[in-house]
Scaffold this motif. Structure first.
Motif, PDB file in Angstrom:
ATOM      1  N   ILE A 146      46.492 -64.224 -17.628  1.00 56.98           N
ATOM      2  CA  ILE A 146      47.602 -63.295 -17.892  1.00 56.98           C
ATOM      3  C   ILE A 146      48.520 -63.197 -16.677  1.00 56.98           C
ATOM      4  CG2 ILE A 146      48.162 -60.878 -18.317  1.00 56.98           C
ATOM      5  CD1 ILE A 146      45.639 -60.700 -20.036  1.00 56.98           C
ATOM      6  N   LYS A 147      47.926 -63.116 -15.478  1.00 54.36           N
ATOM      7  CA  LYS A 147      48.717 -62.969 -14.256  1.00 54.36           C
ATOM      8  C   LYS A 147      49.601 -64.188 -14.002  1.00 54.36           C
ATOM      9  CE  LYS A 147      46.342 -63.020 -10.478  1.00 54.36           C
ATOM     10  NZ  LYS A 147      45.503 -62.588  -9.356  1.00 54.36           N
ATOM     11  N   TYR A 148      49.027 -65.398 -14.118  1.00 52.23           N
ATOM     12  CA  TYR A 148      49.778 -66.595 -13.735  1.00 52.23           C
ATOM     13  C   TYR A 148      50.690 -67.117 -14.839  1.00 52.23           C
ATOM     14  CZ  TYR A 148      46.968 -66.655  -9.532  1.00 52.23           C
ATOM     15  OH  TYR A 148      46.387 -66.318  -8.336  1.00 52.23           O
ATOM     16  N   THR A 149      50.684 -66.450 -16.003  1.00 53.08           N
ATOM     17  CA  THR A 149      51.712 -66.739 -17.016  1.00 53.08           C
ATOM     18  C   THR A 149      52.794 -65.676 -16.987  1.00 53.08           C
ATOM     19  OG1 THR A 149      50.401 -65.548 -18.681  1.00 53.08           O
ATOM     20  CG2 THR A 149      50.111 -67.949 -18.544  1.00 53.08           C
ATOM     21  N   GLY A 150      52.781 -64.826 -15.967  1.00 55.59           N
ATOM     22  CA  GLY A 150      53.734 -63.720 -15.892  1.00 55.59           C
ATOM     23  C   GLY A 150      55.180 -64.176 -15.810  1.00 55.59           C
ATOM     24  N   LYS A 151      55.434 -65.371 -15.279  1.00 55.26           N
ATOM     25  CA  LYS A 151      56.799 -65.872 -15.150  1.00 55.26           C
ATOM     26  C   LYS A 151      57.116 -66.938 -16.189  1.00 55.26           C
ATOM     27  CE  LYS A 151      56.947 -64.879 -10.189  1.00 55.26           C
ATOM     28  NZ  LYS A 151      57.242 -65.401  -8.830  1.00 55.26           N
ATOM     29  N   THR A 152      56.224 -67.080 -17.175  1.00 55.59           N
ATOM     30  CA  THR A 152      56.441 -68.056 -18.241  1.00 55.59           C
ATOM     31  C   THR A 152      57.118 -67.359 -19.419  1.00 55.59           C
ATOM     32  OG1 THR A 152      54.469 -69.266 -17.549  1.00 55.59           O
ATOM     33  CG2 THR A 152      55.321 -69.738 -19.746  1.00 55.59           C
ATOM     34  N   GLU A 153      58.181 -67.963 -19.934  1.00 56.71           N
ATOM     35  CA  GLU A 153      58.967 -67.322 -20.987  1.00 56.71           C
ATOM     36  C   GLU A 153      58.142 -67.095 -22.246  1.00 56.71           C
ATOM     37  OE1 GLU A 153      63.111 -68.051 -23.516  1.00 56.71           O
ATOM     38  OE2 GLU A 153      62.580 -69.354 -21.830  1.00 56.71           O
ATOM     39  N   ARG A 154      57.427 -68.109 -22.709  1.00 55.83           N
ATOM     40  CA  ARG A 154      56.585 -67.984 -23.912  1.00 55.83           C
ATOM     41  C   ARG A 154      55.145 -68.270 -23.499  1.00 55.83           C
ATOM     42  NH1 ARG A 154      59.076 -71.248 -28.864  1.00 55.83           N
ATOM     43  NH2 ARG A 154      57.378 -70.074 -29.858  1.00 55.83           N
TER      44      ARG A 154
ATOM     45  N   LEU B 185      39.539 -58.349 -24.027  1.00 52.42           N
ATOM     46  CA  LEU B 185      40.971 -58.362 -24.329  1.00 52.42           C
ATOM     47  C   LEU B 185      41.504 -56.967 -24.631  1.00 52.42           C
ATOM     48  CD1 LEU B 185      41.212 -61.580 -26.528  1.00 52.42           C
ATOM     49  CD2 LEU B 185      42.104 -61.262 -24.216  1.00 52.42           C
ATOM     50  N   ALA B 186      40.627 -56.073 -25.111  1.00 53.12           N
ATOM     51  CA  ALA B 186      41.072 -54.706 -25.405  1.00 53.12           C
ATOM     52  C   ALA B 186      41.611 -54.024 -24.154  1.00 53.12           C
ATOM     53  CB  ALA B 186      39.925 -53.899 -26.008  1.00 53.12           C
ATOM     54  N   ASP B 187      41.070 -54.376 -22.974  1.00 56.28           N
ATOM     55  CA  ASP B 187      41.537 -53.778 -21.730  1.00 56.28           C
ATOM     56  C   ASP B 187      42.927 -54.277 -21.339  1.00 56.28           C
ATOM     57  OD1 ASP B 187      39.151 -52.428 -21.567  1.00 56.28           O
ATOM     58  OD2 ASP B 187      38.178 -53.959 -20.325  1.00 56.28           O
ATOM     59  N   PHE B 188      43.331 -55.429 -21.892  1.00 54.46           N
ATOM     60  CA  PHE B 188      44.641 -56.004 -21.563  1.00 54.46           C
ATOM     61  C   PHE B 188      45.610 -55.909 -22.741  1.00 54.46           C
ATOM     62  CE2 PHE B 188      41.450 -58.240 -19.030  1.00 54.46           C
ATOM     63  CZ  PHE B 188      41.961 -58.110 -17.749  1.00 54.46           C
ATOM     64  N   GLU B 189      45.269 -55.087 -23.748  1.00 55.50           N
ATOM     65  CA  GLU B 189      46.058 -55.062 -24.988  1.00 55.50           C
ATOM     66  C   GLU B 189      47.510 -54.667 -24.732  1.00 55.50           C
ATOM     67  OE1 GLU B 189      45.910 -53.048 -29.459  1.00 55.50           O
ATOM     68  OE2 GLU B 189      44.383 -52.558 -27.946  1.00 55.50           O
ATOM     69  N   ALA B 190      47.747 -53.711 -23.857  1.00 57.42           N
ATOM     70  CA  ALA B 190      49.106 -53.227 -23.611  1.00 57.42           C
ATOM     71  C   ALA B 190      49.994 -54.319 -23.045  1.00 57.42           C
ATOM     72  CB  ALA B 190      49.067 -52.020 -22.667  1.00 57.42           C
ATOM     73  N   ILE B 191      49.521 -55.014 -22.001  1.00 55.05           N
ATOM     74  CA  ILE B 191      50.349 -56.049 -21.372  1.00 55.05           C
ATOM     75  C   ILE B 191      50.514 -57.258 -22.285  1.00 55.05           C
ATOM     76  CG2 ILE B 191      48.443 -57.171 -20.166  1.00 55.05           C
ATOM     77  CD1 ILE B 191      50.350 -57.606 -17.813  1.00 55.05           C
ATOM     78  N   ILE B 192      49.477 -57.548 -23.110  1.00 55.30           N
ATOM     79  CA  ILE B 192      49.584 -58.672 -24.043  1.00 55.30           C
ATOM     80  C   ILE B 192      50.683 -58.396 -25.072  1.00 55.30           C
ATOM     81  CG2 ILE B 192      48.382 -59.903 -25.891  1.00 55.30           C
ATOM     82  CD1 ILE B 192      45.805 -59.599 -24.287  1.00 55.30           C
ATOM     83  N   GLN B 193      50.730 -57.174 -25.599  1.00 52.32           N
ATOM     84  CA  GLN B 193      51.758 -56.829 -26.578  1.00 52.32           C
ATOM     85  C   GLN B 193      53.135 -56.737 -25.927  1.00 52.32           C
ATOM     86  OE1 GLN B 193      50.528 -53.254 -28.557  1.00 52.32           O
ATOM     87  NE2 GLN B 193      48.849 -54.266 -29.687  1.00 52.32           N
ATOM     88  N   GLU B 194      53.185 -56.190 -24.712  1.00 49.95           N
ATOM     89  CA  GLU B 194      54.467 -56.055 -24.023  1.00 49.95           C
ATOM     90  C   GLU B 194      55.114 -57.410 -23.770  1.00 49.95           C
ATOM     91  OE1 GLU B 194      56.113 -54.551 -19.641  1.00 49.95           O
ATOM     92  OE2 GLU B 194      54.112 -53.975 -20.344  1.00 49.95           O
ATOM     93  N   ARG B 195      54.293 -58.403 -23.388  1.00 49.27           N
ATOM     94  CA  ARG B 195      54.826 -59.729 -23.066  1.00 49.27           C
ATOM     95  C   ARG B 195      54.755 -60.691 -24.245  1.00 49.27           C
ATOM     96  NH1 ARG B 195      51.501 -61.627 -18.122  1.00 49.27           N
ATOM     97  NH2 ARG B 195      52.444 -63.564 -18.877  1.00 49.27           N
ATOM     98  N   SER B 196      54.233 -60.239 -25.375  1.00 39.73           N
ATOM     99  CA  SER B 196      54.108 -61.088 -26.580  1.00 39.73           C
ATOM    100  C   SER B 196      53.368 -62.387 -26.257  1.00 39.73           C
ATOM    101  CB  SER B 196      55.496 -61.399 -27.156  1.00 39.73           C
ATOM    102  OG  SER B 196      56.156 -60.208 -27.533  1.00 39.73           O
TER     103      SER B 196
END
Length: 652
Positions: A554-562, A513-524
């Motif tokens: 992470i990719k397939y929730t890209g268009k999900t609001e929450r 998850l550390a490798d995806f930390e930026a996108i996780i925080q950006e998209r909450s």
């Protein structure tokens, strides 16, 4: 310990001393109360029991024979869960009534219609003493009046006869048979008990053999799942139609040969047979072809002869082979003047039995000869048939073992050959991978490089439309490079040696998850991670699995609001099931069979980018660990991916 006189009631109840007589004459004297006709019937019953190798039909046959011979109304057969009878837990395995035989396991103390099936105290006594208990008037049996079974019948019946007999094999109780007659007292006279005792050894041996065969069959079925080529070995085992059948007539001879198998069995058989029957010569041979025999053991007037091959033409063995048996009780040399061996032995009498397999085909010969006529030839003939049954089973097993040995040798040779082929295929694959890595990357770099030069040096000349075309070219070159990388990674998985060790799964996921930390925080993105159990796996490969699955979520929730991603586990029947669940785009389950295929995509590339190889790589890694992976999803409702990694699976 309960004394025998305490068991006796009105001089009808008694215990059977099961000590085996050390000689043939001793056994025959024990059977003096059995008529010749009854003895022949017992021999047929014994052979019927010995011919059955499957446990279920054997239990049915035993109960039918036992109830019929005893003249009982009802019978019960008890088996133990372990071989040591002192520590055994006994269960009822078969019940015989007028309606037939019911084969079903149930506790010995099971209650039906407010009473137990069997008198437990009587059974426990038999287990302790290994003696047969006969109660010819159960309600007057003072030694067992406290038994609930006895008390029940004291209230309901005026008389009831009972016999409880252990079936012994090599000093241990194999089974216990309980027979009852509800109408009359003294239903089991000594002669009936003696007939049952006569069959008990063969019944015990057949039960032991059938249970061993049942266990062996289970082992064989398990091996089939791991090695497909072993199916041929299983089919050869199925051809084994007769198993070791030990004589029920001469228990002393049975015990002398029961512990001996294989090539050592036949010498022990002919020696003991000659001594027991008081003859000078005894031989067992296997059939080589239509007219030749090869001796497996030949007892020759106090010593063994070396193995030899002989022709059966113009000898007593020829008639034995033709008719199934042959007997001459005097002047046998005159009937076969061309047989010089008869002259050398000064033989006067001959008795032979042809050894036939379950299909009726002759496979050998068992015979005895003597310098004088044989006494009581009918009795000796019956005894010899029992020996022939055991010799046939051992001869068939010898043939099967030889066939299995040859089959195993053939399988080992095939495995070595396939190993060489696999090594050659791996080398070819490595060569192909090198070509893909080297030869295809160079053109892709050239395409991307020259496209970039055109954009940098001729941007104004090309215009916006030309630059857009070059961007498309560079994007596809980049995508082609990613496809090549993924294909190479997929091909390397089958050659990589697994290095299994204990892994803290939560720590591994935290690292991923550390490798995806930026996108996780950006998209909450909401993350829910359970306290996952550890597992045994290859660390780098398992990291790749979690990376691919988390990346997909992470990719397939890209268009999900929450967006919400949950990582957890379930406890399966024999292993832990890990899962990752999201509330993203999901997919149609009717295409689930294509989900883990190479280049298979559930969505359009313009909606969700990717090469379509990530799940194929994850599946290959899980399969290398001996596990499985699957998914559940619905369109616009998210997807859940499950996988298992058995701890004890070894596949290097």
């Amino acid at each position: 310990m309960l004394a025998k006189q305490d068991i006796a009631e009105n001089s009808r109840d008694f215990s059977i001393d099961r000590t085996v007589e050390p000689s043939l004459q001793g056994l025959i004297s024990n059977l003096s109360n059995i008529a010749v006709l009854d003895l022949e019937n017992l021999l047929r019953a014994s052979q019927a029991i010995a011919s059955e190798i499957d446990l279920h039909p054997l239990l049915v046959k035993l109960m039918d024979i036992w109830v019929e011979i005893a003249g009982a109304q009802t019978g019960y057969l008890l088996l133990s869960n372990i071989d040591n009878s002192l520590d055994a837990q006994w269960q009822i395995e078969a019940i015989k009534t007028i309606e037939g035989v019911l084969v079903q396991s149930m506790p010995m103390d099971a209650i039906v219609e407010n009473r137990a099936y069997v008198p437990i105290s009587v059974v426990n006594y038999v287990v302790r003493t290994q003696e047969t208990v006969v109660l010819n008037n159960a309600i007057q049996a003072e030694s067992f009046l406290d038994d609930p079974w006895i008390k029940k019948w004291m209230k309901q019946c005026e008389s009831k006869s009972l016999i409880c007999m252990p079936l012994l094999n090599q000093g241990n109780i194999t089974a216990i048979i309980v027979l009852e007659n509800n109408h009359i007292a003294n239903a089991f006279p000594p002669q009936r008990v003696e007939m049952l005792d006569f069959l008990s050894s063969q019944a015990a041996i057949s039960l032991v053999k059938s249970r061993l065969i049942q266990r062996q069959s289970e082992i064989n079925r398990a091996l089939q799942a791991e090695i497909a080529d072993r199916q041929l070995a299983k089919e050869e085992r199925d051809r084994l139609t007769a198993i070791l059948q030990v004589s029920t007539i001469l228990r002393d001879i049975t015990e002398a040969t029961a512990a001996v198998t294989g090539e050592d069995f036949f010498p022990a058989l002919v020696k003991h047979m000659a001594e027991a029957l008081n003859v000078k010569y005894a031989s067992v041979s296997e059939l080589v072809d239509d007219c030749r025999f090869r001796t497996l053991a030949f007892w020759y007037d106090g010593d063994f002869l070396a193995p030899m091959t002989y022709f059966s033409l113009n000898t007593p063995c020829e008639l034995t082979l033709k008719n199934g048996e042959f007997f001459c009780n005097g002047s046998v040399q005159q009937f076969f003047p061309e047989d010089r061996d008869l002259v050398a032995m000064q033989a006067d009498s001959y008795m032979g039995i042809s050894l036939e397999d379950s299909h009726g085909n002759a496979i050998g010969n068992l015979c005895i000869l003597d310098t004088k006529p044989l006494p009581d030839p009918d009795q000796i003939k019956n005894i010899l048939k029992v020996f022939a049954t055991r010799a046939t089973a051992e001869l068939e097993r010898k043939a099967v073992n030889e066939s299995l040995f040859q089959l195993n040798q053939s399988l080992e040779a095939r495995v070595k050959q396939r190993t060489v082929q696999l090594e050659a295929a791996n080398k070819e694959l490595e060569s192909f991978c090198y070509s893909v890595s080297h030869d295809l990357r160079a053109p892709l770099r050239a395409i991307d490089g020259f496209s970039r030069i055109l954009q940098e040096d001729y941007q104004n000349v090309l215009g916006s439309e030309g630059n857009r075309y070059l961007n498309i070219v560079r994007d596809n070159a980049k995508r082609m490079g990613e496809l090549i990388d993924d294909l190479l990674n997929l091909s390397r998985l089958s050659r990589k040696t697994l290095s299994r060790r204990a892994i803290a799964v939560n720590s591994l996921i935290k690292k991923v998850l550390a490798d995806f930390e930026a996108i996780i925080q950006e998209r909450s993105i909401e993350l829910v991670i359970a306290d996952l159990p550890d597992c045994e796996a290859d660390f780098s490969l398992l990291t790749q699995v979690w990376t691919n699955l988390i990346s997909n979520a992470i990719k397939y929730t890209g268009k999900t609001e929450r967006a919400r991603i949950e990582i957890g586990y379930q406890v399966g029947t024999d292993c832990v099931v890990y899962f990752i669940r999201d509330n993203g785009a999901g997919f149609d389950m009717q295409y689930a069979d294509k989900l883990f295929g190479v280049f298979q995509r559930m969505h359009l590339e313009q909606d969700f980018e990717g090469t379509g190889i990530g799940l194929a790589i994850a599946q290959r890694i899980i399969q290398r660990h001996g596990g499985s992976i699957w998914a559940e999803a619905a369109i616009a409702k998210g997807a859940s991916f499950y996988f298992t990694i058995p701890d004890r699976y070894i596949n290097q």
